[in-house]
Scaffold this active site. Structure first.
Site, PDB file in Angstrom:
ATOM      1  N   GLU A 574      61.675  85.303  56.110  1.00  0.00           N
ATOM      2  CA  GLU A 574      63.580  84.963  55.366  1.00  0.00           C
ATOM      3  C   GLU A 574      63.928  84.650  56.071  1.00  0.00           C
ATOM      4  O   GLU A 574      63.907  83.258  57.158  1.00  0.00           O
ATOM      5  CB  GLU A 574      63.926  86.949  56.193  1.00  0.00           C
ATOM      6  CG  GLU A 574      63.190  87.245  57.290  1.00  0.00           C
ATOM      7  CD  GLU A 574      62.949  88.740  57.117  1.00  0.00           C
ATOM      8  OE1 GLU A 574      63.174  89.436  58.488  1.00  0.00           O
ATOM      9  OE2 GLU A 574      63.129  89.001  56.379  1.00  0.00           O
ATOM     10  N   MET A 642      76.423  78.002  55.034  1.00  0.00           N
ATOM     11  CA  MET A 642      76.614  78.070  53.768  1.00  0.00           C
ATOM     12  C   MET A 642      77.190  79.163  52.813  1.00  0.00           C
ATOM     13  O   MET A 642      76.140  79.642  52.502  1.00  0.00           O
ATOM     14  CB  MET A 642      76.354  77.041  52.746  1.00  0.00           C
ATOM     15  CG  MET A 642      76.258  75.905  53.355  1.00  0.00           C
ATOM     16  SD  MET A 642      76.475  74.678  53.556  1.00  0.00           S
ATOM     17  CE  MET A 642      77.220  73.800  52.339  1.00  0.00           C
ATOM     18  N   ASN A 644      79.055  80.140  50.316  1.00  0.00           N
ATOM     19  CA  ASN A 644      78.655  80.425  48.741  1.00  0.00           C
ATOM     20  C   ASN A 644      77.199  80.254  48.551  1.00  0.00           C
ATOM     21  O   ASN A 644      76.951  80.209  47.057  1.00  0.00           O
ATOM     22  CB  ASN A 644      79.405  79.295  48.057  1.00  0.00           C
ATOM     23  CG  ASN A 644      80.316  80.475  48.292  1.00  0.00           C
ATOM     24  OD1 ASN A 644      80.445  81.650  47.774  1.00  0.00           O
ATOM     25  ND2 ASN A 644      81.869  79.403  48.718  1.00  0.00           N
ATOM     26  N   ASP A 686      62.735  66.977  44.999  1.00  0.00           N
ATOM     27  CA  ASP A 686      63.094  68.161  44.003  1.00  0.00           C
ATOM     28  C   ASP A 686      64.564  68.467  43.900  1.00  0.00           C
ATOM     29  O   ASP A 686      65.324  69.824  44.057  1.00  0.00           O
ATOM     30  CB  ASP A 686      62.479  69.300  45.174  1.00  0.00           C
ATOM     31  CG  ASP A 686      62.494  70.489  44.346  1.00  0.00           C
ATOM     32  OD1 ASP A 686      62.385  70.587  42.910  1.00  0.00           O
ATOM     33  OD2 ASP A 686      62.460  71.573  44.502  1.00  0.00           O
TER      34      ASP A 686
HETATM   35  P1  AMP Z   1      65.202  78.017  51.387  1.00  0.00           P
HETATM   36  O1  AMP Z   1      64.223  78.697  52.151  1.00  0.00           O
HETATM   37  O2  AMP Z   1      65.821  76.684  51.613  1.00  0.00           O
HETATM   38  O3  AMP Z   1      65.326  78.086  49.838  1.00  0.00           O
HETATM   39  O4  AMP Z   1      66.163  79.106  51.328  1.00  0.00           O
HETATM   40  C1  AMP Z   1      65.649  79.927  50.871  1.00  0.00           C
HETATM   41  C2  AMP Z   1      67.846  80.841  50.240  1.00  0.00           C
HETATM   42  O5  AMP Z   1      68.397  80.846  51.178  1.00  0.00           O
HETATM   43  C3  AMP Z   1      68.297  80.285  49.510  1.00  0.00           C
HETATM   44  O6  AMP Z   1      68.160  80.011  47.687  1.00  0.00           O
HETATM   45  C4  AMP Z   1      69.712  80.402  50.501  1.00  0.00           C
HETATM   46  O7  AMP Z   1      70.515  80.955  49.499  1.00  0.00           O
HETATM   47  C5  AMP Z   1      69.354  80.658  51.331  1.00  0.00           C
HETATM   48  N1  AMP Z   1      69.920  80.157  52.058  1.00  0.00           N
HETATM   49  C6  AMP Z   1      69.281  78.925  52.746  1.00  0.00           C
HETATM   50  N2  AMP Z   1      69.661  78.369  53.649  1.00  0.00           N
HETATM   51  C7  AMP Z   1      71.522  78.455  53.594  1.00  0.00           C
HETATM   52  C8  AMP Z   1      71.979  77.985  54.027  1.00  0.00           C
HETATM   53  N3  AMP Z   1      72.242  77.266  55.206  1.00  0.00           N
HETATM   54  N4  AMP Z   1      73.320  78.281  54.346  1.00  0.00           N
HETATM   55  C9  AMP Z   1      73.124  80.287  53.364  1.00  0.00           C
HETATM   56  N5  AMP Z   1      72.283  80.220  52.554  1.00  0.00           N
HETATM   57  C10 AMP Z   1      71.399  79.369  53.020  1.00  0.00           C
END
Ligand code: AMP
EC number: 2.7.10.1
Length: 909
Positions: A574, A642, A644, A686
């Protein structure tokens, strides 16, 4: 639409004739019961067939009297009426209960009139259009309910939209009724006359009646060519052999086509076409005879050589065959040689103009006939092309060399060999021939050297390789057989190797090289300082991936992290948000990705690879790595938070809420981050809106850097025929076809991101299948401009989607272009899909960059703060809340921001 007589309802509607502006009589339905209360007058149409349309439009023209202009009607006079419909399969209903109708809308007049004086042309005609969708029965009835207004219904037009019959790529697409709200209707085309399917043709009919995305095509059958959407027969003298050829072409030399529709041309007399010859090739004939044959006799062997025929017959596939006859006795009677004679390389179908004949009898006479042939010789009834040569063989002797030995090893790549000459030579020795080759490689490559002495030095040998050396002698009578043969294996430096061989024993030491293992630090220096700019280092460069993590990511003590809430799911576990206490600094908000329990070694490596990649980057538009936790479990990657979330979700949530300038500001950020990555020679593979994150200041940052991400993580990635997973809709054709991933393929993806941003998160190519997308792109189709998209932006997208990857702009150029657009918002006014200017005009700033702006308000000392926080466009400073600590300075900056706001940009400070 014929409207039923109102009397059926005992209502006050009346059919009345009036004159229009041209004084032609027209029928209207009128009602004007404005004096009495509680009016409920219905007027109904007859059954209207829907003809298969799911969505129909109703255009009504009417006039409506202004109640204020009627004295004494207040309280009873109305200025609206209602429109209803009732769906039914029954076309002959004469009564429909009021409660059965479905209301379409309440209709009000844009303009009401005050005087009923048609002669003075003050009658104001209103036009309103409404639509009803998801119709499913045979048809429907329309009804108009008056509740006490003064209305004249002049016309009711009911229609639906169709994509009109059209011919595209030689396929005819029928008149097609559009689908529902957004759905595209997939339509299969039928090939026009004399054409056939090359790839099944289809197109999509869009909701507004336009055709989209032609895929597949028909091609004219053999004998026909395309001309303005039809196939017409080839004219005499021309032909078309294959459906896939575009046009009829002139008959090739030595052929003709006397009739129309020729699929091939007929050869002139004496000329032929071999079965495998393409129809576009000239007709040809057999070759003339070989010329100037010469022989050189070597005891019982003969080498024959000749010149190719003067006339090749127009072909390049000449071969030669030999016929041997032995002649003896006084009368020189000749007979076939039989199978004891051997031809090297072969007797028939020789491609070069020479042959070696062995195992002839000594001191005998032979006749050889050399015949030339080509691909049409068998088709010709007449034999052409033979030449005859007579040869006499000589006496044999004993020319065999013996005892080849290694005499000396001069250096690491050279040996000196020596041997004994033949014991009983059949003449004076002319020379020795040494041939050598790598063991088992004789077929590919061998070297022949010659010497007069019985010793030779061979240079330029490879290390660690076994060679075979053979020697033979030549006298006036020709070459003897090979004698001694030795086999040597060259060795690496420092190692001695003893090689045994049938002839002799010797040691052979070779100074080869060992691929010295590089110190990883040394390698890194090389990468980082090569060509003066910093280059991304692939974690696979490291033998130990943990070393890459140590080099590029800071280890964080888990006790400094406070996890607050789950915000998403990643590939490995997660994703949470929380806070990180940095020594000597305040707490900062962070995103925390953790590696779920029960991971394999490979998963741990892949998970951490994202940190060792991200940790190499330092740019306001690239997600920043704060550090990693690897010393205790769970293993975590900590990045800046981040607020948003991902850009695609963010845009869908705020559909239509930003100005074009704000959208361009976001795109500028992404382009700037990508320029940084491409300068570091990092290829993302990607890039998509879902992999961009947005912070509270609307700054966009590129994320998603793991090694396995394109393979496993992205739900958009689909398996390709060549194996491997690729997010088809975002990927350049060369990357899909042969995995050519470069910064130029990232530029293609960037174009798709532009389209996603301008369309507020619409899915590229809508609901088309991946296969259709690949085909459509290959056939030159490109995404049309999204709604309200400035022409310049769509043009930039199209540039990113150039087929040739070198024709696409570089990220540096994209940043420059977007900066210019931000500086000159007027350039964004012309929209791609509408000539009308619909957005409110964008403010034109008198300053053009953040730096200019800070200089203008004498706050230049904060340039650094702004740019490092990612405020790179003027637009983004409208979302300010940052570390300007002096209250007076904050005020000054904020008041300047406010003055920018009042110029028209939406702001939430
Ligand atoms: P990822 O495994 O990097 O694709 O992350 C899964 C989801 O977590 C992303 O689609 C974002 O919604 C959220 N997420 C990942 N990194 C961040 C971050 N630095 N700040 C806010 N949300 C994040």
């Amino acid at each position: 639409v014929k409207i039923t007589h109102p009397s059926l309802y005992h209502s006050q509607w009346e059919e009345i004739s009036v004159m229009d502006e041209r004084n032609t009589p027209m029928r209207t339905y009128q009602v004007c019961s404005v004096m009495e209360a509680n009016q409920n007058n219905w007027l109904r149409t007859r059954h209207i067939s829907r003809e298969g349309a799911q969505r129909v439009y109703i255009e009504i023209k009417f006039t409506l009297r202004d109640c204020n202009s009627l004295p004494g009607v207040s309280g009873t006079c109305k200025e609206t009426f209602n429109m209803y419909y009732y769906e039914s399969n029954n076309a002959n209903l004469w009564f429909i209960k009021e409660s059965q109708y479905v209301k379409i809308d309440t209709i009000a007049a844009d303009e009401s009139f005050t005087q009923v004086d048609v002669g003075d042309r003050v009658l104001k005609l209103n036009t309103e259009v409404r639509d009803i969708s998801n119709l499913s029965k045979k048809g429907f009835y329309l009804a108009f309910q008056d509740l006490g207004a003064c209305i004249a219904l002049v016309s009711v037009r009911v229609f639906y939209k169709k994509c009109p019959l059209t011919v595209r790529n030689l396929a005819q697409f029928p008149d097609t009724i559009t689908g529902g709200e957004t759905a595209l209707v997939e339509v299969h085309g039928v090939c026009v006359n004399a054409s056939e399917e090359f790839e099944p043709p289809k197109m999509y009919c869009s909701a507004d009646g336009g055709w989209l995305v032609p895929i597949g095509r028909c091609v004219c059958k053999p004998g026909f060519e395309e001309n303005k959407d039809i196939c017409q027969p080839c004219r005499p003298g021309t032909y078309k052999a294959s459906a896939t050829d575009a046009y009829c072409t002139k008959c090739p030399p030595h052929s003709s086509s006397p009739h129309e529709q020729a699929m091939e041309c007929i050869c002139e007399k004496g000329f032929y076409r071999a079965e495998t010859d393409p129809r576009s090739m000239a007709c040809t004939r057999p070759p003339s005879a070989p010329e100037n044959p010469i022989s050189s006799v070597n005891e019982t062997c003969v080498t024959l050589e000749w010149s190719p025929p003067r006339d090749t017959g127009g072909r390049g596939d000449i071969t030669y065959s030999l016929h041997c006859r032995k002649c003896s006795g006084e009368g020189k009677k000749c007979a076939p040689c039989g199978s004891s004679v051997h031809f090297v390389p072969r007797q028939f179908g020789l491609s070069s103009a020479s042959v070696l004949i062995t195992d002839l009898q000594p001191d005998s006479n032979y006749t050889f006939t050399i015949e030339s042939q080509n691909g049409v010789s068998d088709l010709s009834p007449t034999l052409r092309g033979t030449v005859v040569i007579n040869v006499t063989t000589s006496q044999t002797g004993e020319n065999q060399v013996s005892h080849v030995v290694l005499k000396e090893r001069r250096s690491k790549d050279s040996v000196t060999l020596a041997w004994q000459g033949p014991e009983r030579p059949n003449g004076a020795i002319v020379e020795y021939e040494v041939i050598y080759y790598e063991k088992n490689q004789r077929e590919q490559n061998y070297t022949v050297l010659k010497t007069r002495s019985n010793m030779m030095t061979v240079d330029g040998l490879k290390p660690g390789t076994t060679y075979v050396f053979r020697v033979r002698a030549r006298t006036d009578g020709g070459y003897g057989t090979y004698g001694g043969e030795i086999e040597l294996e060259t060795s690496h430096e420092g190692k001695k190797k003893i090689v045994e061989n049938a002839t002799t024993h010797f040691c052979f030491r070779h100074c080869g090289y060992i691929k010295a293992k590089q110190d990883p630090d040394e390698e890194k220096m090389q990468f980082q300082h090569g060509r003066g700019s910093r280059t991304y280092i692939h974690p696979h460069t490291y033998e130990d991936p943990n070393q890459a993590v140590r080099d590029f990511a800071k280890e964080i003590d888990a006790s400094n992290i406070r996890i607050e809430r789950v915000i998403g799911a990643g590939e490995f576990g997660e994703v949470c948000s929380g806070r990180l206490r940095v020594q000597g600094k305040r707490e900062i908000y962070v995103a925390i990705k953790s590696l779920k329990a029960g991971y394999s070694d490979k998963q741990r490596r892949d998970f951490l690879s994202e940190a060792s990649i991200m940790g190499q980057f330092d740019h306001p538009n690239i997600i920043r790595l704060e550090g990693v936790v690897t010393k205790c479990k769970p293993v975590m990657i900590i990045t800046e938070f981040m607020e948003n979330g991902s850009l695609d979700t963010f845009l869908k949530k705020h559909d239509g809420q930003f100005t074009v300038i704000q959208l361009v500001g976001m795109l500028r950020g992404v382009a700037s981050g990508m320029k940084y990555l491409s300068d570091m020679s990092y290829v993302h593979r990607d890039l998509a809106a879902r992999n961009i994150l947005v912070n509270s200041n609307l700054v966009c940052k590129v994320s998603d850097f793991g090694l396995s991400r394109v393979l496993e993580d992205d739900p958009e990635a689909a398996y390709t025929t060549r194996g491997g997973k690729i997010p088809i809709r975002w990927t350049a054709p060369e990357a899909i076809a042969y995995r050519k991933f470069t910064s130029a393929s990232d530029v293609w993806s960037y174009g798709i991101v532009m389209w996603e941003v301008i369309s507020y998160g619409e899915r590229p190519y809508w609901e088309m299948s991946n296969q259709d997308v690949i085909k459509a792109i290959d056939e030159g189709y490109r995404l049309p401009a999204p709604m309200d998209c400035p022409v310049v932006l769509h043009q930039l997208m199209l540039d990113c989607w150039e087929k040739g990857r070198s024709d696409r702009p570089k990220f540096g150029q994209i940043v420059t272009i977007l900066d210019k657009l931000i500086r000159n918002p007027a350039s964004l006014r012309e929209l791609a899909n509408s000539s009308a200017w619909s957005d409110p005009p964008t403010p034109e700033f008198s300053v053009s960059t953040v730096d200019d702006w800070l200089d203008t308000i004498k706050m230049g000392q904060y340039k650094e703060n702004f740019s490092s926080a990612g405020y790179v466009s003027l637009d983004s400073i409208l979302y300010i809340s940052m570390g300007v600590t002096l209250a007076g300075h904050q005020k000054k900056i904020l008041s300047s921001v406010q003055s920018l706001q009042t110029q028209g940009t939406h702001v939430q400070v």
